[in-house]
Design a protein around this motif. Structure first.
Motif, short mmCIF file in Angstrom:
data_model
loop_
_atom_site.label_atom_id
_atom_site.label_comp_id
_atom_site.label_asym_id
_atom_site.label_seq_id
_atom_site.Cartn_x
_atom_site.Cartn_y
_atom_site.Cartn_z
N HIS A 40 -8.89 -0.25 -12.47
CA HIS A 40 -8.08 -1.28 -13.09
C HIS A 40 -8.70 -1.71 -14.41
O HIS A 40 -8.03 -1.78 -15.46
CB HIS A 40 -8.00 -2.44 -12.09
CG HIS A 40 -7.27 -3.63 -12.59
ND1 HIS A 40 -7.92 -4.68 -13.22
CD2 HIS A 40 -5.98 -3.94 -12.53
CE1 HIS A 40 -7.02 -5.59 -13.52
NE2 HIS A 40 -5.83 -5.16 -13.11
N MET A 59 2.06 -0.45 -7.58
CA MET A 59 0.75 -0.26 -6.95
C MET A 59 -0.02 -1.55 -6.85
O MET A 59 -1.23 -1.52 -6.69
CB MET A 59 -0.05 0.75 -7.77
CG MET A 59 0.45 2.16 -7.54
SD MET A 59 -0.74 3.35 -8.07
CE MET A 59 -0.15 3.66 -9.69
N ASN A 60 0.65 -2.64 -7.00
CA ASN A 60 0.07 -3.94 -6.75
C ASN A 60 -0.80 -4.45 -7.88
O ASN A 60 -1.54 -5.40 -7.69
CB ASN A 60 -0.79 -3.91 -5.47
CG ASN A 60 -0.27 -4.90 -4.49
OD1 ASN A 60 0.59 -5.70 -4.79
ND2 ASN A 60 -0.84 -4.87 -3.30
N PHE A 61 -0.72 -3.82 -9.03
CA PHE A 61 -1.54 -4.30 -10.15
C PHE A 61 -0.66 -5.07 -11.10
O PHE A 61 -0.24 -4.60 -12.16
CB PHE A 61 -2.19 -3.12 -10.89
CG PHE A 61 -3.27 -2.43 -10.10
CD1 PHE A 61 -3.17 -1.09 -9.81
CD2 PHE A 61 -4.35 -3.15 -9.63
CE1 PHE A 61 -4.17 -0.46 -9.09
CE2 PHE A 61 -5.34 -2.53 -8.90
CZ PHE A 61 -5.25 -1.18 -8.63
N ASN A 64 0.84 -1.18 0.00
CA ASN A 64 0.00 0.00 0.00
C ASN A 64 0.87 1.22 0.00
O ASN A 64 1.75 1.38 0.85
CB ASN A 64 -0.89 -0.01 1.25
CG ASN A 64 -2.03 0.96 1.07
OD1 ASN A 64 -1.93 1.86 0.25
ND2 ASN A 64 -3.07 0.74 1.84
N THR A 119 -5.73 -8.64 -5.92
CA THR A 119 -5.54 -8.41 -7.34
C THR A 119 -4.96 -9.64 -8.01
O THR A 119 -4.23 -9.55 -8.97
CB THR A 119 -4.59 -7.22 -7.57
OG1 THR A 119 -3.37 -7.47 -6.85
CG2 THR A 119 -5.22 -5.94 -7.10
N HIS A 163 -6.23 2.85 -6.70
CA HIS A 163 -5.41 2.35 -5.60
C HIS A 163 -5.60 3.17 -4.35
O HIS A 163 -5.64 2.64 -3.24
CB HIS A 163 -3.95 2.38 -6.05
CG HIS A 163 -3.02 1.88 -4.98
ND1 HIS A 163 -2.79 0.53 -4.79
CD2 HIS A 163 -2.29 2.54 -4.07
CE1 HIS A 163 -1.93 0.39 -3.79
NE2 HIS A 163 -1.61 1.59 -3.33
N TYR A 164 -5.66 4.50 -4.47
CA TYR A 164 -5.70 5.34 -3.27
C TYR A 164 -7.10 5.53 -2.71
O TYR A 164 -7.29 5.52 -1.51
CB TYR A 164 -5.12 6.72 -3.58
CG TYR A 164 -3.64 6.74 -3.66
CD1 TYR A 164 -2.99 6.41 -4.84
CD2 TYR A 164 -2.86 7.07 -2.55
CE1 TYR A 164 -1.62 6.42 -4.90
CE2 TYR A 164 -1.49 7.08 -2.62
CZ TYR A 164 -0.87 6.75 -3.80
OH TYR A 164 0.47 6.77 -3.86
N ALA A 202 -8.20 -3.51 1.23
CA ALA A 202 -7.87 -3.67 -0.19
C ALA A 202 -8.36 -5.01 -0.67
O ALA A 202 -8.34 -6.01 0.05
CB ALA A 202 -6.36 -3.56 -0.37
N TYR A 217 2.90 0.52 -12.29
CA TYR A 217 1.72 -0.28 -12.00
C TYR A 217 2.09 -1.42 -11.05
O TYR A 217 1.34 -1.77 -10.14
CB TYR A 217 1.12 -0.89 -13.28
CG TYR A 217 0.58 0.13 -14.26
CD1 TYR A 217 0.50 -0.19 -15.60
CD2 TYR A 217 0.14 1.38 -13.86
CE1 TYR A 217 0.01 0.71 -16.51
CE2 TYR A 217 -0.33 2.29 -14.77
CZ TYR A 217 -0.40 1.95 -16.10
OH TYR A 217 -0.87 2.84 -17.00
N PRO A 268 -9.74 1.24 -2.84
CA PRO A 268 -8.96 0.00 -2.89
C PRO A 268 -9.84 -1.24 -2.86
O PRO A 268 -9.37 -2.33 -3.21
CB PRO A 268 -8.08 0.08 -1.65
CG PRO A 268 -8.65 1.12 -0.79
CD PRO A 268 -9.53 1.98 -1.61
#
Lengths: 107, 169, 634
Positions: A66, B49-51, A2, B125, A56-57, B122, B46, A60
């Motif tokens: 995405h 950011m975990n994607f 994060n 992903t 993302h921010y 979160a 990307y 989430p």
């Protein structure tokens, strides 16, 4: 991971803005059709960063940004393909890919 | 200065610098390669950011597809040898002013607003989640855009073949 | 008594005009002629019927004015309304009879005279148009309707004078007639406007009502020394003077003889030229009560014109010109009679003037038609080409002789009675005018018989082919008009048409009648001595009076004066600067606006350059600008 703690959202936004307007300047400045296409690709990518950063921010728990970025990528690919096809056609017609020489539709 | 921050700054610097170089470069192949570097750096962003999936798609599609396509077209229109024309004064001025004005306007507008980061948990992903979402026909499903995109790609395929074919004289 | 059938009297001629005008080429010429004539026969019978009905119904002692038909056309205020309607009173009914009778005679005569001419159908169409306009003029209920038909009469006269449009002299004459009368109508319109502004009405019945506001409370406004009402009445008379060819607006009438002779008979003898007299008679109560000074002016102008025209007529060689100047002179008589008249029981001049109008219409039409018959036989207008025709054309000879005796004023023919009444009225009012008119009577007899003897007696020149009598279509109208000339003097005019509708008491004044017959006989004898047989006395007299003779022969050079004024003064000092202004400043402004637009469009169209990058720049900078405006200036 994060990123919220380390890198504020504003940095991402500023980055994407800069890349977008650099791409715009590329479209306006360049004489060659292919390099104009490169500028357009830059603009599309900047928008992608924006979508992904917001996802993302701020959201989430969802994947909206995405998927949107995914769709934008698909469309950018299709558009680049068509643009190249057009450039090839123009090259066959006018024997040049300078944008100054394809001004037939004028007054 | 923690790790992510350093990596972010390196990546961001790479993006900005290479994009500006791509625009001002006078050799067309170099401009294409700089573009490639920008796209790869963005994939890195990307990934940060975990994607992961998106980063992979970015690399495959953009770097592996579009840039290759661009290089093909450069070769087909035989532009490699000569240097590109430098932009003329008026163009430079117009483009520069627009860009700077745009950046100033957009950035100042957005930065005035304080974004509240969310505190939700979160979502994963991994491929499974993404796949399920993609095929979902419910409220947050993406089945319809997926199908539409496939039609669009078909149309783009057919269209580009048609446009670029040699005219049968 | 329902007079609404009188609307047919107006409708039939205009329908004839439209029908013959539009379909004339597609029918045989004879058919259009017969159509026009039969239409006119119907309205002649209708007008006789109307006259019989109208004059047979007295209300008490007098005749009343009746509005047979009234249609609202334009309304300015409550009382200032322009109607289109039909007014029947003794004056208009008398004019109806005169106009339709003479017009019918001319229609029948033209069947023979204009036979074989090209444009035959067009001629009959124009004749119908003229009849319509003239009838509308005399039947008008208000002064504005009269003005409308006045202009229509002018137009029809232009069309008919310029009938032989391939002749430049005819075209010039038509233009001259139209322009001179149009110029006079300027005065007429000004007079109408001034009058209606101060009296607040257009309607004749309201204007001439003795108890109405126009007469009992005339305005006291004064302009440059004269009362405004006098200005209005004088300006209206200016309009009448143009149509009736009073000096100095008489120049168009002699030239108008370029038209076909039946046209001259209809328009310039019997109907159009008396429109001015009709106008003054129509507004007579106003003239008499509110501005008697203008009546004095009118009398002097009429008197001068009749003397002037009579002198010129003595020298002219073209027979139609002689008759034209004779018309001028006789209309002068009518105008004089109006000018010296009072109102009511002193309205002898009014009655005499209209009586003379009535008889003059018949004998002048007869004279013109007879001249046409002679011209038709001899193919020339000039007296010098004619002579001794009395053995070739008996009917024309006798009728022409009757007409000449009538105009000279020999009893018991009609001209004597009407002219005598005028002389009596003049004697009672102004001895100088009486003396002039008496002298003019003698000169009239002289030049008319000069004309007569030169055509029918004198020596016979070499004719190309022997002249023969005219066909029946031409001689029957001559006979009819001769009968009318003889017997119309016995119509009891003093009972029928007077200034206030009441019968007028007249008596026979031998003191006036005697000298007038005497001077007429003197004139005839002088003409006989000089012209009955060929001799050299006329040339001897002409050479001895060289100066005056030349001036009279050239009509006292009035035409040349007019040409000088228009060409040297008006064209150079007024027309040229105005033309320059129009061409350079007015057109220049328009061109400037056009050129500016073209220039700016040229500058703007460069925006569509065909360069895609420019387009992209246009819209991105536009978007940024809009965002800026919305965010920071809100």
């Amino acid at each position: 991971m994060n990123l919220q703690a380390e890198i504020p959202l504003d940095y991402m936004i500023v980055l994407s803005t800069i890349v977008f307007f650099v791409g715009l300047m590329g479209v306006l400045i360049r004489r060659n059709l292919i390099t104009m296409l490169m500028g357009i690709e830059l603009m599309l990518n900047a928008v992608n960063i924006n979508f992904v950063a917001f996802n993302h921010y701020l959201f989430p728990n969802r994947l909206e940004g995405h998927f949107f970025a995914l769709i934008v990528m698909a469309i950018a690919a299709a558009e680049a393909a068509i643009a190249i096809a057009l450039i090839i056609n123009i090259y066959r017609q006018f024997n040049t890919v300078s944008v100054d020489d394809v001004d037939e539709l004028k007054f | 200065m923690t790790g992510p921050k350093i990596i972010f700054f390196i990546l961001a610097a790479a993006i900005v610098v290479f994009s500006i170089l791509s625009i001002f470069s006078r050799r067309i192949l170099r401009a294409a390669i700089y573009l490639l570097f920008v796209l790869v750096a963005m994939a890195g962003l990307y990934y940060m950011m975990n994607f992961q999936f998106l980063a992979a798609v970015q690399l495959m599609l953009y770097a592996g597809g579009i840039v290759v396509l661009i290089i093909f077209s450069i070769l087909l229109t035989s532009q490699i040898d000569s240097k590109l024309q430098a932009p003329s004064g008026s163009h430079l001025l117009a483009g520069g002013l627009t860009a700077i004005a745009g950046i100033a306007l957009s950035a100042s507008t957005i930065l005035e607003f304080t974004f509240k980061p969310s505190t939700e948990t979160a979502v994963g992903t991994d491929m499974r989640t993404i796949g399920l979402q993609l095929m979902d026909t419910g409220v947050h499903g993406y089945a319809l855009p997926f199908e539409v995109i496939s039609v669009l790609l078909l149309a783009a395929l057919v269209g580009s073949i048609f446009i670029a074919q040699k005219k049968k004289v | 008594m329902n007079y609404s059938y009188t609307i047919l009297i107006l409708l039939l001629p205009i329908l004839m005009f439209l029908f013959i005008g539009l379909m004339g080429d597609k029918m045989k010429p004879q058919l259009s002629g017969l159509l026009g004539t039969s239409g006119l026969l119907v309205i002649t019978l209708l007008s006789y019927f109307t006259a019989f009905n109208y004059f047979g119904h007295r209300v008490g002692e007098s005749f009343q004015a009746i509005e047979a038909f009234q249609l609202l056309w334009l309304q300015f205020t409550d009382t200032l309304i322009i109607h289109i309607g039909i007014l029947l009173d003794p004056l208009s009914v008398m004019m109806l009879v005169v106009i339709t009778t003479v017009s019918l005679m001319v229609h029948i005569y033209s069947l023979g005279y204009m036979k074989g001419e090209k444009g035959f159908a067009r001629y009959y169409a124009f004749l119908s148009l003229f009849t319509f306009s003239m009838l509308g003029l005399v039947l008008a209920t208000n002064i504005f309707q009269m003005y409308i038909f006045w202009e229509l009469v002018g137009v029809s006269s232009y069309l008919l004078i310029g009938f032989y449009y391939e002749r430049p002299s005819a075209v010039a004459a038509a233009k001259k007639a139209f322009i001179v009368t149009r110029f006079a109508d300027l005065g007429f319109l000004l007079g109408i406007l001034i009058l209606s502004f101060y009296t607040n009405t257009f309607d004749f019945i309201a204007l001439t009502d003795l108890n109405g506001l126009a007469i009992t409370q005339p305005t006291t406004a004064v302009f440059m020394g004269l009362s405004v009402t006098t200005w209005a009445m004088l300006l209206i008379f200016m309009g009448g003077a143009g149509k009736s060819a009073m000096f100095p607006l008489h120049i168009w009438l002699p030239d108008a003889m370029e038209g076909p002779t039946p046209v001259s008979a209809l328009i310039h003898a019997a109907t159009m030229v008396v429109a001015g007299v009709y106008l003054v008679a129509r507004l007579f109560p106003l003239y008499s009560y509110t501005s008697p000074d203008s009546l004095e002016v009118i009398a002097y102008i009429g008197s001068f014109t009749s003397l002037f025209a009579a002198v010129i007529a003595c020298t002219q060689l073209d027979i139609k010109r002689v008759l034209a100047f004779s018309t001028l002179s006789q209309i002068g008589y009518m105008v004089v009679a109006l000018g010296v008249s009072g109102y009511g029981t002193e309205g002898l001049g009014y009655m005499a003037s209209l009586f003379h109008l009535f008889t003059h219409a018949f004998f002048k039409a007869l004279l013109f038609l007879g001249a046409g018959s002679v011209i038709h036989a001899v193919h020339s207008n000039l007296m010098t080409d004619m002579g001794g025709l009395k053995k070739y054309m008996p009917i024309t000879h006798i009728t022409f002789l009757i007409a000449c005796l009538t105009i000279a004023g020999i009893p018991p023919l009609s001209g004597f009675f009407s002219k005598d009444e005028i002389l009596v009225a003049a004697f009672e009012h102004n001895k100088i005018i009486f003396a002039v008119q008496w002298l003019v009577a003698g000169i009239t007899a002289f030049y008319m018989f000069r004309l007569y003897f030169n055509i029918f007696w004198n020596h016979t020149p070499e004719y190309h082919h022997a002249p023969h009598e005219s066909p029946a279509t031409m001689t029957i109208p001559l006979i009819f008009l001769a009968v009318a000339s003889v017997f119309s003097g016995f119509v009891p005019f003093h009972d029928l048409v007077t200034s206030d509708g009441n019968p007028l008491h007249t008596e026979f004044h031998w003191m006036i009648a005697g000298p007038s017959i005497l001077i007429a006989v003197v004139g005839i004898s002088v003409a006989y001595v000089l012209y009955a047989k060929k001799n050299s006395k006329p040339e001897a007299i002409a050479t001895s009076l060289k100066g005056i003779y030349t001036m009279a022969y050239h009509k006292f050079y009035i035409d040349e004066i007019y040409l000088f004024i228009t060409h040297k003064v008006i064209f150079n000092f007024i027309s040229r600067p105005i033309a320059w202004f129009d061409r350079h400043i007015v057109d220049g402004t328009m061109n400037l606006i056009g050129n500016t637009t073209v220039y700016f469009s040229g500058a703007i169209k460069k925006m569509q350059s065909g360069h895609v990058q420019w387009y992209i720049w246009y819209f991105t900078s536009g978007v940024l600008l809009l965002v800026f405006l919305v965010m920071y200036l809100n």
